[in-house]
Write a protein that holds these residues in place. Structure first.
Motif, PDB file in Angstrom:
ATOM      1  N   ILE A 179       0.846  -1.197   0.000  1.00 45.86           N
ATOM      2  CA  ILE A 179       0.000   0.000   0.000  1.00 45.86           C
ATOM      3  C   ILE A 179       0.889   1.258   0.000  1.00 45.86           C
ATOM      4  N   ALA A 180       1.951   1.250   0.793  1.00 46.88           N
ATOM      5  CA  ALA A 180       2.848   2.403   0.877  1.00 46.88           C
ATOM      6  C   ALA A 180       3.536   2.628  -0.469  1.00 46.88           C
ATOM      7  N   VAL A 181       4.003   1.543  -1.088  1.00 49.71           N
ATOM      8  CA  VAL A 181       4.653   1.655  -2.383  1.00 49.71           C
ATOM      9  C   VAL A 181       3.647   2.157  -3.422  1.00 49.71           C
ATOM     10  N   ALA A 182       2.413   1.689  -3.368  1.00 51.41           N
ATOM     11  CA  ALA A 182       1.381   2.118  -4.314  1.00 51.41           C
ATOM     12  C   ALA A 182       1.077   3.598  -4.137  1.00 51.41           C
ATOM     13  N   ILE A 183       0.997   4.077  -2.894  1.00 49.87           N
ATOM     14  CA  ILE A 183       0.705   5.487  -2.635  1.00 49.87           C
ATOM     15  C   ILE A 183       1.876   6.344  -3.126  1.00 49.87           C
ATOM     16  N   ILE A 184       3.106   5.905  -2.858  1.00 50.33           N
ATOM     17  CA  ILE A 184       4.282   6.639  -3.303  1.00 50.33           C
ATOM     18  C   ILE A 184       4.312   6.695  -4.833  1.00 50.33           C
ATOM     19  N   GLY A 203       3.635   9.655  -9.776  1.00 51.95           N
ATOM     20  CA  GLY A 203       3.002   9.726 -11.101  1.00 51.95           C
ATOM     21  C   GLY A 203       2.166  10.993 -11.253  1.00 51.95           C
ATOM     22  N   ALA A 204       1.464  11.381 -10.197  1.00 52.75           N
ATOM     23  CA  ALA A 204       0.648  12.589 -10.236  1.00 52.75           C
ATOM     24  C   ALA A 204       1.538  13.828 -10.399  1.00 52.75           C
ATOM     25  N   ALA A 205       2.671  13.860  -9.687  1.00 48.93           N
ATOM     26  CA  ALA A 205       3.583  15.002  -9.792  1.00 48.93           C
ATOM     27  C   ALA A 205       4.176  15.077 -11.202  1.00 48.93           C
ATOM     28  N   LEU A 210       1.767  17.970 -18.067  1.00 50.21           N
ATOM     29  CA  LEU A 210       0.594  18.688 -18.558  1.00 50.21           C
ATOM     30  C   LEU A 210       0.811  20.198 -18.512  1.00 50.21           C
ATOM     31  N   GLY A 211       1.551  20.667 -17.530  1.00 46.36           N
ATOM     32  CA  GLY A 211       1.855  22.099 -17.439  1.00 46.36           C
ATOM     33  C   GLY A 211       2.688  22.573 -18.629  1.00 46.36           C
TER      34      GLY A 211
END
Length: 158
Positions: free
Chosen positions: A8-13, A18-20, A26-27
């Motif tokens: 779960i921690a690896v998935a959140i990281i 990926g979001a960053a 996109l910017g």
């Protein structure tokens, strides 16, 4: 349980990373940002072209001035040669031609000390109280007076 927490921690990281990365990608791909960068590049290119053009014009006129000076010097040399020949070969030894002095500057950028020449007047200056030469009734008064003094022809008496 520890494996699930680690997973779960690896998935959140990974999700945050990926979001960053997506946010920055996109910017950079926004149309406003792209058009602004393209306009800045186009402006810089046009400014460089304008500077190049100005440099070309400046060097063109510098070279033109040099060529005109060379032409004037060549003319002066030919003229003085003709003067020398005329003085030597003329029967009286006196020629109406005058030599052009060598040291005289041909073209320089110094302003002339002479007063600027006025263009020729193509009209008669107007006198105060009278109509100028370009007026449509100019000279009509004199013609009218002449007509007033002319007597009408007298018919012969029978």
């Amino acid at each position: 349980m520890q494996d699930i927490n680690t997973l779960i921690a690896v998935a959140i990281i990974c999700l945050l990373t990926g979001a960053a990365i997506g946010y920055f990608v996109l910017g950079r791909m926004k149309p406003e940002q792209q058009s602004r960068v393209a306009l800045e590049k186009q402006f810089n290119d046009m400014q460089r072209q304008q500077q190049d053009y100005q440099q070309q014009v400046s060097s063109h006129f510098d070279r033109t001035g040099e060529l005109l000076n060379e032409l004037a010097e060549s003319y002066r040399s030919v003229h003085n040669h003709i003067v020398d020949g005329a003085q030597t070969l003329h029967s009286t030894g006196i020629s109406p031609l005058q030599a052009i002095p060598e040291g005289r500057p041909v073209l320089d950028n110094k302003p002339s000390k002479l007063a600027p020449a006025a263009p020729p007047l193509d009209y008669a200056p107007r006198q105060p109280g009278k109509k100028g030469a370009l007026h449509e009734e100019f000279g009509m008064d004199a013609e009218k007076k002449r007509q007033d003094h002319i007597e009408s022809p007298v018919s012969p008496h029978v």
